[in-house]
Design a protein around this motif. Structure first.
Motif, PDB file in Angstrom:
ATOM      1  N   THR A 213      -7.897 -46.146 -28.348  1.00 17.15           N
ATOM      2  CA  THR A 213      -8.264 -47.144 -29.352  1.00 17.15           C
ATOM      3  C   THR A 213      -9.673 -46.829 -29.842  1.00 17.15           C
ATOM      4  O   THR A 213     -10.589 -46.655 -29.046  1.00 17.15           O
TER       5      THR A 213
ATOM      6  N   GLN B 245     -12.475 -47.374 -33.518  1.00 21.74           N
ATOM      7  CA  GLN B 245     -12.701 -47.934 -34.851  1.00 21.74           C
ATOM      8  C   GLN B 245     -13.693 -47.130 -35.680  1.00 21.74           C
ATOM      9  O   GLN B 245     -13.667 -47.192 -36.905  1.00 21.74           O
ATOM     10  N   SER B 246     -14.580 -46.388 -35.028  1.00 23.12           N
ATOM     11  CA  SER B 246     -15.622 -45.658 -35.755  1.00 23.12           C
ATOM     12  C   SER B 246     -15.551 -44.171 -35.402  1.00 23.12           C
ATOM     13  O   SER B 246     -15.623 -43.803 -34.234  1.00 23.12           O
TER      14      SER B 246
ATOM     15  N   THR C 152      -7.591 -45.607 -41.161  1.00 25.36           N
ATOM     16  CA  THR C 152      -6.761 -46.784 -41.435  1.00 25.36           C
ATOM     17  C   THR C 152      -7.675 -47.877 -41.988  1.00 25.36           C
ATOM     18  O   THR C 152      -8.905 -47.751 -41.936  1.00 25.36           O
TER      19      THR C 152
ATOM     20  N   GLN D 167      -8.479 -50.454 -40.613  1.00 27.37           N
ATOM     21  CA  GLN D 167      -9.264 -51.008 -39.505  1.00 27.37           C
ATOM     22  C   GLN D 167     -10.314 -50.030 -38.977  1.00 27.37           C
ATOM     23  O   GLN D 167     -11.092 -50.388 -38.091  1.00 27.37           O
ATOM     24  N   ARG D 168     -10.346 -48.816 -39.493  1.00 27.70           N
ATOM     25  CA  ARG D 168     -11.262 -47.808 -38.972  1.00 27.70           C
ATOM     26  C   ARG D 168     -12.242 -47.348 -40.046  1.00 27.70           C
ATOM     27  O   ARG D 168     -11.932 -47.353 -41.228  1.00 27.70           O
ATOM     28  N   ARG D 169     -13.425 -46.938 -39.580  1.00 27.31           N
ATOM     29  CA  ARG D 169     -14.435 -46.379 -40.465  1.00 27.31           C
ATOM     30  C   ARG D 169     -14.670 -44.920 -40.084  1.00 27.31           C
ATOM     31  O   ARG D 169     -14.690 -44.577 -38.903  1.00 27.31           O
TER      32      ARG D 169
ATOM     33  N   ASN E  22     -14.037 -47.298 -46.712  1.00 28.35           N
ATOM     34  CA  ASN E  22     -14.110 -47.123 -45.264  1.00 28.35           C
ATOM     35  C   ASN E  22     -14.715 -45.779 -44.873  1.00 28.35           C
ATOM     36  O   ASN E  22     -14.797 -45.453 -43.689  1.00 28.35           O
TER      37      ASN E  22
END
Length: 224
Positions: free
Chosen positions: A41, A43-44, A61, A63-65, A90
């Motif tokens: 998991t 996100q960055s 996605t 939800q991700r940067r 993003n």
């Protein structure tokens, strides 16, 4: 004196010179990254030396940067064109050397550093900085050629022979796997997975197509 980083920037300012003959290798890197991150998991993401973005952009996605960093402005422009329009906000693009770029400690939970260590002034300094900007529990994926492995030595000798007739733009760093692993441990990074493969003999891209080179490599070394 021109630094190795500056020499690398000049070399990669002609993206096609690298991308066209390494398409199959980039594909293997992309599939390896997807396999290594499948159960994680995050996100960055930071992609150091992102090239055309084809390795890290599939991870993007809503939800991700993603931060795409490359010292070549032309390579970064190529990556920009591949960013999905709906996810453009993003993505951050950084046209700078990794060692001079400013990042907050613990800023990323996934860092990709693929094929970069051969082109920098100090591989150890790059690994140390990666460790500083990685979140606790984060993941870094390093890819490099072990110049002291049997196949690596063969490639080094081949390039030395070529250099007698066609001098290279700049000498690549000779990386030793155990030294990279030791540097990682010194910076509190622990290894969790390996995938080893070798490229076809130098010059193969002049004879075989990219799909054939890909299939040859997978046949010998299997999936990531």
């Amino acid at each position: 004196m021109t630094t190795k980083t500056e020499q690398a920037r000049l070399f990669f300012e002609i993206p096609e010179k690298y991308l066209n003959r390494r398409e199959f290798d980039i594909r293997i890197r992309r599939e390896t990254v997807q396999e290594f991150t499948r159960a994680r998991t995050f996100q960055s993401i930071l992609d150091i030396g992102c090239g055309n973005g084809s390795i890290s952009l599939p991870l993007l996605t809503p939800q991700r940067r993603l931060t795409l960093l490359d010292i070549s402005s032309n390579m970064l422009a190529t990556a920009r064109r591949e960013i999905p329009t709906d996810l453009m906000n993003n993505v951050e693009l950084v046209n700078e050397s990794f060692m001079t770029a400013s990042f907050e400690p613990g800023a990323y939970d996934l860092v990709l550093c693929l094929g970069v260590l051969a082109h920098v002034d100090s591989p150890a300094d790059v690994i140390a900085k990666v460790a500083r900007i990685l979140k606790p529990g984060g993941c870094v994926i390093l890819e490099f050629t072990d110049s002291y492995h049997f196949m690596g030595r063969s490639i080094v000798l081949y390039h030395r022979f070529l250099n007698r007739f066609r001098p290279t733009t700049y000498p690549l760093n000779h990386i030793r796997e155990r030294e990279v692993v030791r540097t990682c441990y010194e910076n509190e990074l622990r290894t969790s997975a390996f995938y080893r493969y070798s490229l076809p003999p130098p010059g193969s891209h002049r004879i075989f197509g990219q799909e054939t080179l890909y299939q040859m490599t997978r046949t010998v070394f299997g999936p990531s």
